[in-house]
Scaffold this motif. Structure first.
Motif, short mmCIF file in Angstrom:
data_model
loop_
_atom_site.label_atom_id
_atom_site.label_comp_id
_atom_site.label_asym_id
_atom_site.label_seq_id
_atom_site.Cartn_x
_atom_site.Cartn_y
_atom_site.Cartn_z
N ALA A 1 7.28 -14.91 11.81
CA ALA A 1 6.76 -13.55 12.02
C ALA A 1 6.12 -13.02 10.74
CB ALA A 1 7.89 -12.63 12.48
N TRP A 2 6.77 -13.26 9.60
CA TRP A 2 6.19 -12.84 8.32
C TRP A 2 4.85 -13.53 8.09
CZ3 TRP A 2 5.24 -16.07 4.08
CH2 TRP A 2 4.77 -15.43 2.93
N GLY A 3 4.80 -14.83 8.38
CA GLY A 3 3.55 -15.56 8.19
C GLY A 3 2.44 -15.04 9.08
N LEU A 4 2.77 -14.71 10.33
CA LEU A 4 1.76 -14.27 11.29
C LEU A 4 1.28 -12.85 11.02
CD1 LEU A 4 0.23 -15.04 13.91
CD2 LEU A 4 2.11 -13.98 15.18
N PHE A 5 2.21 -11.95 10.70
CA PHE A 5 1.86 -10.54 10.56
C PHE A 5 1.45 -10.14 9.14
CE2 PHE A 5 5.13 -10.01 14.13
CZ PHE A 5 4.17 -10.23 15.10
N THR A 6 1.84 -10.94 8.13
CA THR A 6 1.56 -10.57 6.74
C THR A 6 0.71 -11.61 6.02
OG1 THR A 6 3.65 -9.35 6.61
CG2 THR A 6 2.60 -9.94 4.53
N LEU A 7 1.15 -12.87 6.05
CA LEU A 7 0.47 -13.90 5.27
C LEU A 7 -0.93 -14.19 5.80
CD1 LEU A 7 0.51 -16.07 3.05
CD2 LEU A 7 1.57 -17.63 4.72
N PRO B 1 -3.07 -12.38 7.81
CA PRO B 1 -4.05 -11.31 7.52
C PRO B 1 -4.46 -11.28 6.04
CG PRO B 1 -2.35 -10.48 8.97
CD PRO B 1 -1.90 -11.84 8.53
N PHE B 2 -3.50 -11.51 5.14
CA PHE B 2 -3.83 -11.56 3.71
C PHE B 2 -4.80 -12.69 3.41
CE2 PHE B 2 -3.00 -13.40 -0.47
CZ PHE B 2 -3.20 -12.30 -1.30
N MET B 3 -4.57 -13.86 4.01
CA MET B 3 -5.47 -14.99 3.80
C MET B 3 -6.85 -14.72 4.39
SD MET B 3 -2.82 -18.14 4.55
CE MET B 3 -4.07 -19.40 4.31
N ASN B 4 -6.90 -14.10 5.57
CA ASN B 4 -8.18 -13.80 6.19
C ASN B 4 -8.99 -12.79 5.38
OD1 ASN B 4 -7.82 -15.52 8.39
ND2 ASN B 4 -6.91 -13.94 9.67
N ASP B 5 -8.31 -11.81 4.79
CA ASP B 5 -9.00 -10.73 4.08
C ASP B 5 -9.41 -11.13 2.66
OD1 ASP B 5 -8.71 -9.17 6.32
OD2 ASP B 5 -6.93 -8.12 5.57
N TYR B 6 -8.59 -11.94 2.00
CA TYR B 6 -8.83 -12.19 0.57
C TYR B 6 -9.06 -13.67 0.24
CZ TYR B 6 -6.96 -7.45 0.33
OH TYR B 6 -6.75 -6.12 0.53
N LEU B 7 -8.14 -14.53 0.68
CA LEU B 7 -8.23 -15.94 0.29
C LEU B 7 -9.41 -16.64 0.96
CD1 LEU B 7 -6.91 -18.22 -1.32
CD2 LEU B 7 -5.51 -18.74 0.69
N PHE C 1 11.79 -12.16 -2.20
CA PHE C 1 11.85 -10.69 -2.19
C PHE C 1 10.64 -10.11 -1.47
CE2 PHE C 1 14.51 -11.71 -5.90
CZ PHE C 1 15.66 -11.00 -5.55
N TRP C 2 9.51 -10.80 -1.55
CA TRP C 2 8.32 -10.36 -0.80
C TRP C 2 8.59 -10.44 0.70
CZ3 TRP C 2 3.09 -13.44 -0.38
CH2 TRP C 2 2.16 -12.67 0.33
N ILE C 3 9.14 -11.57 1.14
CA ILE C 3 9.39 -11.76 2.56
C ILE C 3 10.44 -10.77 3.06
CG2 ILE C 3 10.24 -13.36 4.30
CD1 ILE C 3 9.15 -15.63 2.57
N THR C 4 11.60 -10.76 2.41
CA THR C 4 12.68 -9.87 2.86
C THR C 4 12.28 -8.41 2.73
OG1 THR C 4 13.69 -10.04 0.66
CG2 THR C 4 14.51 -11.51 2.39
N VAL D 1 11.48 -3.39 5.07
CA VAL D 1 10.75 -2.12 5.05
C VAL D 1 10.08 -1.86 6.40
CG1 VAL D 1 8.79 -0.89 4.04
CG2 VAL D 1 10.40 -2.10 2.56
N ASN D 2 9.32 -2.86 6.87
CA ASN D 2 8.65 -2.68 8.16
C ASN D 2 9.65 -2.57 9.31
OD1 ASN D 2 5.60 -2.85 7.79
ND2 ASN D 2 6.28 -4.63 6.63
N GLY D 3 10.75 -3.34 9.22
CA GLY D 3 11.77 -3.27 10.26
C GLY D 3 12.39 -1.90 10.35
#
Length: 610
Positions: free
Chosen positions: A118-124, A126-132, A343-346, A351-353
């Motif tokens: 879920a972290w990879g799909l919702f956070t990682l 989008p980050f890769m699509n926008d920046y990497l 710490f980034w993942i948790t 926070v979002n949870g």
């Protein structure tokens, strides 16, 4: 009377032993019997041809390439940092720092794979699509097609490898620490006594000696990575039919994903069913081979009383030695920053949870989930997650209740009923092999046996079927840990009990009381393992939007709910909010269980005879 009670105990112990053996044989036969048709008809085409049932092509070559590419890349990304982290913890870190990082890594190991997904799909992603992605396509991607970035909302090879790398970090670190700590202290002190720096001692004594143990950890990590299902499915960008990965950032469909997205729509009689069971048999063989290889490497390291030492090529106190020492210290500190990813993942999940739970409101704990149509005509999730919370706890509790008696008496047999012989070695090997089997294989086994073959008894997809397959999954862990717990009982305690004329049942009762803290810890860890699993549950137990009224009804599950919401977030409103809320609730349940483990262990530890 005494003899009768003793005979009853013996009967229970041998019955438990028989059930474990039958379980292992049933797993092999159930998967082999369905997969043999595909193996016979396809032969080598199974692993060299492509998957396209519409064209009557049933090869899994694209999925095999995807699995090995993702696993290999994950190991390439995480092995060097994990080794540097292990060296830092063993030879450089203070006790306080060592304990803090160890707790963090243990917490990382306890996070369910579906939360990483879920972290990879919702956070990682989008980050890769926008920046990497734009950065890569404007630089290296222009020249080398292998590095071209394909923007998708469902992931790619690199995202899957990165998520898997984070997941296998605890396995690698704990294995490496164990073997680095096993090096005889006198050899380390001898190297330091002749003037070697700490890094020179590490590279000339510690690393050469522990190489087999390091490779054993890598092999175990490989077996864990190639068998991962839910997280890799959520972030690899799977396609159906699968295609060969075109590059590092292209979509991929690993073998586990191929099984997951296809087998639920099939029944025995379809040739695709046989092919997928043949694929599961391959995963079973790979995981078992990885486990055996790791055990052989460990045996080699522990049986050879030889310390491998490399020569020091320059003066220990020279300028280059000083530079190298400082450079490696900095490098190890930087590698330890991989903990920041945790710490980034948790932090992201917590926070979002919490924000999503606040947004949904108290009903998240008191209502069942449902789908409603808004005034604008858009379908959205509403209600709460009560059905999934209750379902997760029910299925985990029932699986532990089913597995514990069998595991306990199996552990008693291996520890007390016989000396070390071919039977105990074989049984231990069976349990270790079952412990290494990917959860998707248990899901396939449970689906074919409990849902289809025994439908009249289990009700098909039901709470009972899910509990049985989870009990099968945690049984090897419980049995091996209970055996080890019983072996920790001091021999003087056993002699004292037998000297009083006690029978075997009295000895086992004393051992149970003596090892109660360890046994309770093992049981609670088994509960957490069941709580975290989703691949076997989605095949056998649910999902369901209602609380089951009996054992023969489908049941909801938090981990399964997160997986389903990850594929529905572009269709239904509030999908992401409910996914984050479910992830946060799982973390809360894990924290409560871990706290309970510590409290219970501390309470009963005072009654243990040292």
């Amino acid at each position: 009377m005494r003899q009768g009670r003793l005979t009853l105990l013996d009967s229970i112990v041998f019955l438990s032993l028989f059930l474990v053996i039958v379980l292992f044989i049933s797993l092999i036969l159930q998967i082999s019997s369905f997969g043999v048709d595909a193996l016979h008809k396809l032969g080598l085409r199974l692993i060299f041809d492509e998957w396209d049932p519409a064209q009557e092509r049933y090869g899994i070559a694209p999925s095999l390439v995807a699995s090995f590419l993702i696993t290999g890349l994950a190991l390439l990304l995480i092995v060097p940092p994990s080794l540097l982290v292990s060296i830092f913890l063993v030879f450089y870190a203070s006790l306080t720092v060592r304990n803090i990082i160890r707790v963090v890594i243990e917490a990382l190991a306890g996070i369910p794979s579906v939360i990483f997904g879920a972290w990879g799909l919702f956070t990682l992603i989008p980050f890769m699509n926008d920046y990497l992605g734009p950065l890569i396509n404007s630089t290296i991607g222009r020249t080398f097609p292998f590095f071209r970035y394909y923007e998708t909302y469902t992931g790619n090879v690199f995202a899957a490898a990165l998520v898997i790398a984070i997941m296998i970090l605890p396995i690698l670190v704990f294995t490496q620490i164990e073997f680095l700590n096993s090096i005889p202290r006198e050899y380390i002190e001898a190297a330091l006594a002749v003037g070697a720096t700490r890094w020179q001692m590490i590279k000339t004594v510690a690393l050469p000696t522990s190489v087999p143990g390091i490779f054993a950890g890598i092999v175990l990590g490989f077996g864990r990575a190639i068998g991962e299902t839910m997280a890799v499915t959520m972030v690899a960008g799977p396609t159906n039919p699968p295609v060969f990965p075109q590059g590092l950032f292209s979509p991929a469909t690993p073998v586990t994903t191929l099984i997951l997205i296809n087998i639920g729509s099939l029944t025995p009689g379809f040739f695709e069913w046989s092919v997928l069971f043949a694929a599961a048999l391959m995963l079973l063989a790979i995981s078992t081979f990885s486990m055996l290889t790791a055990k052989l490497l460990v045996r080699y390291l522990t049986s050879k009383e030889i310390i491998h030492v490399l020569p020091i090529t320059y003066r220990p106190s020279g300028r280059w030695a000083f530079i190298e020492e400082r450079a490696m210290t900095i490098l190890m500190l930087l590698a330890s920053c991989v903990i920041l990813i945790f710490f980034w993942i948790t932090g992201d999940i917590i926070v979002n949870g919490l924000l999503c739970i606040i947004k949904i409101g108290p009903r998240v704990f008191f209502e069942n989930i449902r789908i409603e149509a808004t005034k604008s005509g858009i379908a959205t999730f509403a209600g709460g997650l009560l059905n999934d919370i209750v379902g997760s706890v029910l299925i985990s509790l029932l699986s532990v209740i089913i597995a514990f008696p069998i595991a306990f008496f199996t552990g008693v047999y291996m520890a007390e009923y016989t000396r070390e012989n071919i039977l105990t070695k074989t049984l231990r090997l069976f349990l270790d092999a079952l412990s290494s089997v990917p959860s998707i294989v248990f899901g396939v086994f449970g689906f074919s046996l409990f849902v289809i073959t025994l439908r009249s008894l289990t009700g098909g997809v039901s709470l009972l079927s899910g509990s049985l397959v989870l009990a099968t999954l945690i049984l090897p862990y419980l049995a091996r840990n209970i055996e080890e717990a019983i072996r920790t009982v001091p021999y003087t305690v056993k002699e004292a009990v037998l000297a009083l004329g006690a029978q075997r049942r009295h000895l086992i009762e004393v051992e149970f009381r003596q090892t109660l803290p360890l046994i309770l810890t093992t049981v609670l860890n088994g509960f957490l393992r069941s709580l975290s699993e989703s691949a076997p549950v989605i095949f056998t137990a649910g999902p369901s939007n209602f609380i089951p009224a009996s054992l023969w009804e489908p049941v909801g599950n938090l981990a399964v709910r997160i997986y389903l919401l990850s594929f529905e977030y572009r269709i239904y409103g509030y999908s992401i909010e409910y996914a984050y809320a479910a992830a946060m609730i799982i973390i809360i349940l894990i924290l409560i269980s871990n706290s309970l483990i510590r409290i219970v262990s501390s309470y009963f530890a005072k009654y243990v005879i040292k």
